[in-house]
Design an enzyme around this catalytic site. Structure first.
Site, PDB file in Angstrom:
ATOM      1  N   TYR A 100       0.835  -1.216   0.000  1.00 54.92           N
ATOM      2  CA  TYR A 100       0.000   0.000   0.000  1.00 54.92           C
ATOM      3  C   TYR A 100       0.862   1.256   0.000  1.00 54.92           C
ATOM      4  CZ  TYR A 100      -4.234  -2.620   0.031  1.00 54.92           C
ATOM      5  OH  TYR A 100      -5.238  -3.450  -0.380  1.00 54.92           O
ATOM      6  N   ARG A 158       1.762   1.869  -3.518  1.00 58.64           N
ATOM      7  CA  ARG A 158       0.644   2.480  -4.263  1.00 58.64           C
ATOM      8  C   ARG A 158       0.447   3.935  -3.843  1.00 58.64           C
ATOM      9  NH1 ARG A 158      -4.163  -1.587  -3.715  1.00 58.64           N
ATOM     10  NH2 ARG A 158      -5.285   0.072  -4.782  1.00 58.64           N
ATOM     11  N   HIS A 177     -15.089   1.273  -1.815  1.00 62.33           N
ATOM     12  CA  HIS A 177     -14.006   0.408  -1.325  1.00 62.33           C
ATOM     13  C   HIS A 177     -13.021   1.139  -0.430  1.00 62.33           C
ATOM     14  CE1 HIS A 177     -14.834  -2.315  -5.048  1.00 62.33           C
ATOM     15  NE2 HIS A 177     -15.675  -2.556  -4.056  1.00 62.33           N
ATOM     16  N   CYS A 196      -8.371  -0.981  18.279  1.00 54.15           N
ATOM     17  CA  CYS A 196      -9.273   0.012  18.924  1.00 54.15           C
ATOM     18  C   CYS A 196      -9.976   0.905  17.902  1.00 54.15           C
ATOM     19  CB  CYS A 196      -8.458   0.885  19.881  1.00 54.15           C
ATOM     20  SG  CYS A 196      -7.297   1.977  19.026  1.00 54.15           S
ATOM     21  N   CYS A 213      -0.429   1.233  16.577  1.00 59.08           N
ATOM     22  CA  CYS A 213      -1.272   2.225  17.256  1.00 59.08           C
ATOM     23  C   CYS A 213      -0.731   2.440  18.671  1.00 59.08           C
ATOM     24  CB  CYS A 213      -2.694   1.664  17.307  1.00 59.08           C
ATOM     25  SG  CYS A 213      -3.839   2.623  18.292  1.00 59.08           S
ATOM     26  N   CYS A 224      -2.239   1.943  21.189  1.00 59.77           N
ATOM     27  CA  CYS A 224      -2.732   0.829  22.032  1.00 59.77           C
ATOM     28  C   CYS A 224      -1.942  -0.441  21.742  1.00 59.77           C
ATOM     29  CB  CYS A 224      -4.224   0.587  21.763  1.00 59.77           C
ATOM     30  SG  CYS A 224      -4.532  -0.388  20.281  1.00 59.77           S
ATOM     31  N   THR A 235     -14.503   0.543 -15.732  1.00 57.47           N
ATOM     32  CA  THR A 235     -14.559  -0.606 -14.831  1.00 57.47           C
ATOM     33  C   THR A 235     -14.821  -1.883 -15.613  1.00 57.47           C
ATOM     34  OG1 THR A 235     -15.570  -1.549 -12.835  1.00 57.47           O
ATOM     35  CG2 THR A 235     -17.040  -0.315 -14.284  1.00 57.47           C
ATOM     36  N   SER A 236     -14.172  -2.964 -15.158  1.00 59.30           N
ATOM     37  CA  SER A 236     -14.376  -4.263 -15.814  1.00 59.30           C
ATOM     38  C   SER A 236     -15.694  -4.880 -15.352  1.00 59.30           C
ATOM     39  CB  SER A 236     -13.206  -5.199 -15.470  1.00 59.30           C
ATOM     40  OG  SER A 236     -13.090  -5.297 -14.049  1.00 59.30           O
ATOM     41  N   ASN A 287     -15.358   3.057 -21.986  1.00 57.79           N
ATOM     42  CA  ASN A 287     -14.303   2.099 -21.677  1.00 57.79           C
ATOM     43  C   ASN A 287     -13.478   1.885 -22.942  1.00 57.79           C
ATOM     44  OD1 ASN A 287     -12.805  -0.227 -20.859  1.00 57.79           O
ATOM     45  ND2 ASN A 287     -14.374  -0.659 -19.334  1.00 57.79           N
TER      46      ASN A 287
HETATM   47  C1  BV8 Z   1     -17.689  -9.191  -0.059  1.00 54.80           C
HETATM   48  C2  BV8 Z   1      -9.728  -2.593  -2.590  1.00 54.80           C
HETATM   49  C3  BV8 Z   1     -18.771 -10.461   1.621  1.00 54.80           C
HETATM   50  C4  BV8 Z   1      -8.456  -3.312  -2.485  1.00 54.80           C
HETATM   51  C5  BV8 Z   1     -11.106  -3.972  -3.955  1.00 54.80           C
HETATM   52  C6  BV8 Z   1     -21.131 -11.572  -5.385  1.00 54.80           C
HETATM   53  C7  BV8 Z   1     -21.619 -10.789  -4.337  1.00 54.80           C
HETATM   54  C8  BV8 Z   1     -20.775 -10.380  -3.311  1.00 54.80           C
HETATM   55  C9  BV8 Z   1     -19.429 -10.732  -3.327  1.00 54.80           C
HETATM   56  C10 BV8 Z   1     -18.930 -11.501  -4.353  1.00 54.80           C
HETATM   57  C11 BV8 Z   1     -19.779 -11.914  -5.386  1.00 54.80           C
HETATM   58  N1  BV8 Z   1     -19.012 -12.623  -6.263  1.00 54.80           N
HETATM   59  C12 BV8 Z   1     -17.741 -12.671  -5.826  1.00 54.80           C
HETATM   60  C13 BV8 Z   1     -17.664 -12.027  -4.653  1.00 54.80           C
HETATM   61  C14 BV8 Z   1     -16.432 -11.899  -3.854  1.00 54.80           C
HETATM   62  C15 BV8 Z   1     -15.595 -10.674  -4.209  1.00 54.80           C
HETATM   63  C16 BV8 Z   1     -15.504 -10.424  -5.687  1.00 54.80           C
HETATM   64  O1  BV8 Z   1     -16.241  -9.622  -6.222  1.00 54.80           O
HETATM   65  N2  BV8 Z   1     -14.577 -11.103  -6.336  1.00 54.80           N
HETATM   66  C17 BV8 Z   1     -14.394 -10.920  -7.766  1.00 54.80           C
HETATM   67  C18 BV8 Z   1     -12.931 -10.625  -8.065  1.00 54.80           C
HETATM   68  C19 BV8 Z   1     -14.886 -12.175  -8.451  1.00 54.80           C
HETATM   69  N3  BV8 Z   1     -16.144  -9.508  -3.548  1.00 54.80           N
HETATM   70  C20 BV8 Z   1     -15.729  -9.236  -2.294  1.00 54.80           C
HETATM   71  O2  BV8 Z   1     -14.952  -9.923  -1.670  1.00 54.80           O
HETATM   72  C21 BV8 Z   1     -16.333  -7.996  -1.655  1.00 54.80           C
HETATM   73  N4  BV8 Z   1     -16.704  -8.317  -0.304  1.00 54.80           N
HETATM   74  O3  BV8 Z   1     -18.377  -9.658  -0.877  1.00 54.80           O
HETATM   75  O4  BV8 Z   1     -17.772  -9.510   1.266  1.00 54.80           O
HETATM   76  C22 BV8 Z   1     -19.317 -10.025   2.915  1.00 54.80           C
HETATM   77  C23 BV8 Z   1     -20.601  -9.498   2.989  1.00 54.80           C
HETATM   78  C24 BV8 Z   1     -21.093  -9.141   4.224  1.00 54.80           C
HETATM   79  C25 BV8 Z   1     -20.315  -9.273   5.372  1.00 54.80           C
HETATM   80  C26 BV8 Z   1     -19.020  -9.766   5.291  1.00 54.80           C
HETATM   81  C27 BV8 Z   1     -18.507 -10.148   4.064  1.00 54.80           C
HETATM   82  C28 BV8 Z   1     -15.292  -6.888  -1.520  1.00 54.80           C
HETATM   83  C29 BV8 Z   1     -14.818  -6.443  -2.861  1.00 54.80           C
HETATM   84  C30 BV8 Z   1     -13.868  -5.248  -2.698  1.00 54.80           C
HETATM   85  C31 BV8 Z   1     -12.465  -5.704  -2.943  1.00 54.80           C
HETATM   86  N5  BV8 Z   1     -11.577  -4.563  -2.892  1.00 54.80           N
HETATM   87  N6  BV8 Z   1     -10.302  -2.945  -3.864  1.00 54.80           N
HETATM   88  C32 BV8 Z   1      -7.360  -2.455  -3.068  1.00 54.80           C
HETATM   89  O5  BV8 Z   1      -7.656  -1.509  -3.845  1.00 54.80           O
HETATM   90  O6  BV8 Z   1      -6.221  -2.787  -2.736  1.00 54.80           O
HETATM   91  S1  BV8 Z   1     -11.579  -4.456  -5.495  1.00 54.80           S
HETATM   92  C33 BV8 Z   1     -10.670  -3.746  -6.750  1.00 54.80           C
HETATM   93  O7  BV8 Z   1     -11.390  -4.111  -7.948  1.00 54.80           O
HETATM   94  C34 BV8 Z   1     -10.615  -2.227  -6.808  1.00 54.80           C
HETATM   95  O8  BV8 Z   1     -11.357  -1.575  -5.811  1.00 54.80           O
HETATM   96  C35 BV8 Z   1     -11.233  -1.922  -8.153  1.00 54.80           C
HETATM   97  O9  BV8 Z   1     -11.838  -0.696  -8.208  1.00 54.80           O
HETATM   98  C36 BV8 Z   1     -12.201  -3.019  -8.240  1.00 54.80           C
HETATM   99  C37 BV8 Z   1     -12.887  -3.238  -9.544  1.00 54.80           C
HETATM  100  O10 BV8 Z   1     -11.919  -3.273 -10.545  1.00 54.80           O
HETATM  101  P1  BV8 Z   1     -12.031  -2.115 -11.685  1.00 54.80           P
HETATM  102  O11 BV8 Z   1     -12.133  -0.806 -11.012  1.00 54.80           O
HETATM  103  O12 BV8 Z   1     -13.109  -2.477 -12.617  1.00 54.80           O
HETATM  104  O13 BV8 Z   1     -10.604  -2.200 -12.336  1.00 54.80           O
HETATM  105  P2  BV8 Z   1     -10.107  -3.240 -13.456  1.00 54.80           P
HETATM  106  O14 BV8 Z   1      -8.627  -3.128 -13.523  1.00 54.80           O
HETATM  107  O15 BV8 Z   1     -10.758  -4.566 -13.220  1.00 54.80           O
HETATM  108  O16 BV8 Z   1     -10.742  -2.667 -14.807  1.00 54.80           O
HETATM  109  C38 BV8 Z   1     -10.294  -1.428 -15.331  1.00 54.80           C
HETATM  110  C39 BV8 Z   1     -11.199  -1.117 -16.514  1.00 54.80           C
HETATM  111  O17 BV8 Z   1     -10.840   0.170 -17.026  1.00 54.80           O
HETATM  112  C40 BV8 Z   1     -11.047  -2.110 -17.657  1.00 54.80           C
HETATM  113  O18 BV8 Z   1     -12.347  -2.454 -18.128  1.00 54.80           O
HETATM  114  C41 BV8 Z   1     -10.296  -1.306 -18.734  1.00 54.80           C
HETATM  115  O19 BV8 Z   1     -10.695  -1.673 -20.046  1.00 54.80           O
HETATM  116  C42 BV8 Z   1     -10.759   0.103 -18.437  1.00 54.80           C
HETATM  117  N7  BV8 Z   1      -9.830   1.172 -18.833  1.00 54.80           N
HETATM  118  C43 BV8 Z   1      -8.467   1.163 -18.787  1.00 54.80           C
HETATM  119  N8  BV8 Z   1      -7.989   2.355 -19.205  1.00 54.80           N
HETATM  120  C44 BV8 Z   1      -9.086   3.133 -19.478  1.00 54.80           C
HETATM  121  C45 BV8 Z   1     -10.252   2.387 -19.253  1.00 54.80           C
HETATM  122  N9  BV8 Z   1     -11.491   2.885 -19.445  1.00 54.80           N
HETATM  123  C46 BV8 Z   1     -11.591   4.166 -19.888  1.00 54.80           C
HETATM  124  N10 BV8 Z   1     -10.508   4.961 -20.129  1.00 54.80           N
HETATM  125  C47 BV8 Z   1      -9.250   4.475 -19.939  1.00 54.80           C
HETATM  126  N11 BV8 Z   1      -8.192   5.277 -20.202  1.00 54.80           N
HETATM  127 ZN    ZN Z   2      -5.366   1.024  18.702  1.00 56.16          ZN
END
Ligand code: BV8
Ligand code: ZN
Length: 251
Positions: A68, A71, A120, A131, A150, A152, A190-191, A215
């Site tokens: 991180y 990044r 996110h 804490c 922290c 703590c 977004t993908s 996109n």
């Molecule tokens: C959860 C932070 C449960 C980290 C990120 C169905 C329902 C619920 C959950 C799931 C489900 N199916 C699967 C899941 C599990 C999982 C998930 O979605 N997995 C995927 C990979 C299959 N989801 C989770 O785990 C979520 N949590 O469900 O918890 C729960 C519920 C209740 C209580 C307890 C638990 C949490 C998901 C969040 C994960 N964190 N980010 C970090 O940043 O380090 S996700 C990460 O992907 C980023 O945040 C990012 O934003 C996100 C999406 O990716 P994109 O933004 O789309 O980026 P990507 O590179 O994929 O695409 C870029 C696009 O831009 C491309 O299309 C490209 O063509 C285009 N592009 C490029 N250049 C340009 C452009 N477009 C225009 N102009 C340009 N110049």
């Molecule tokens: Zn603390």
């Protein structure tokens, strides 16, 4: 493409509630690598399961913290691009415009957008896992590679939603509510593979919103869209804004 732009402008002229749903692609032209697809994408070096989840953090806190910091270093040296800036400029014509972003890079706010929902989390914020005291990234030395502690004694983690973690409740429910009352949802860079975030535009569509995608390729959400404008967000959005302002200033 121009006549599609004019159709989009016509939709804008007849809309009140517009939403921009954005992903990593909107920051690509600022120099922030996306997560998937391109060879310089962040995940190509690491796998999500290795880093962006709580177990990975507890297994190797310094490695995740260092990723991180890497990044943050990149983000601290980039600036909002014309796509972020154009969205902020649209606010003068659509007072309740909302930005619902999956990005954690803070670039929408830095561009001047005032109504931003960060599904996110935000890489500038951190909290103690013990804490829950919050810390800003500026509280730490960007060069430090080891995870800070922290007062703590607890480990400090980025305020980012990791895989397997729930999205912030208010932010997610408010984003759903806003999408369901939107006239237009722009889906930008977004993908559409990450859930539950990717439900947001679909919920909007189910309640009558027009979906307009910008996109460089088709995405998992393209099938839901009324228009998919293929090209870079930083190039397409300013053209749409220009055509819109030419028309709206005429009325
Ligand atoms: C959860 C932070 C449960 C980290 C990120 C169905 C329902 C619920 C959950 C799931 C489900 N199916 C699967 C899941 C599990 C999982 C998930 O979605 N997995 C995927 C990979 C299959 N989801 C989770 O785990 C979520 N949590 O469900 O918890 C729960 C519920 C209740 C209580 C307890 C638990 C949490 C998901 C969040 C994960 N964190 N980010 C970090 O940043 O380090 S996700 C990460 O992907 C980023 O945040 C990012 O934003 C996100 C999406 O990716 P994109 O933004 O789309 O980026 P990507 O590179 O994929 O695409 C870029 C696009 O831009 C491309 O299309 C490209 O063509 C285009 N592009 C490029 N250049 C340009 C452009 N477009 C225009 N102009 C340009 N110049
Ligand atoms: Zn603390």
């Amino acid at each position: 493409m121009k006549d599609t732009f004019l159709k989009v402008v016509n939709l804008l002229m007849n809309s009140k509630n517009i939403v921009f749903f954005t992903g990593a692609g909107i920051s690509a032209e600022s120099g922030v690598a996306t997560f998937r697809g391109s060879d310089d994408s962040i995940w190509s070096k690491f796998k999500p399961e290795e880093l962006a989840n709580f177990n990975a953090f507890m297994r190797n806190p310094d490695l995740v913290w260092e990723w991180y910091q890497y990044r943050r270093e990149i983000i601290s040296n980039v600036k909002p691009n014309p796509a972020h800036i154009t969205i902020a400029k649209f606010e003068q014509y659509f007072p309740n415009l909302a930005v619902i972003t999956q990005n954690v890079d803070n670039l929408h706010k830095r561009a001047g957008s005032t109504n931003v929902f960060e599904l996110h989390g935000n890489i500038e914020r951190n909290y103690c896992i013990q804490c829950h005291t919050y810390y800003n990234t500026s509280d730490f030395d960007l060069k430090s590679k080891s995870v800070p502690k922290c007062k703590c004694g607890g480990l400090i983690r980025p305020d980012i939603v990791w895989f397997g973690e729930a999205l912030p409740e208010y932010t997610f429910s408010k984003s759903k509510e806003i999408a369901e009352t939107a006239d237009i949802i722009f889906i930008i860079g977004t993908s559409g593979v990450v859930y539950p975030a990717a439900y947001i535009p679909v919920w909007g569509k189910q309640n009558g919103a027009k979906l307009i995608e910008i996109n460089i390729t088709y995405s998992e959400l393209s099938n839901y869209c009324d228009f998919t404008l293929l090209g870079k967000a930083g190039e397409i959005l300013p053209v749409i804004f220009e055509l819109f302002t030419q028309n709206v200033d005429k009325v």
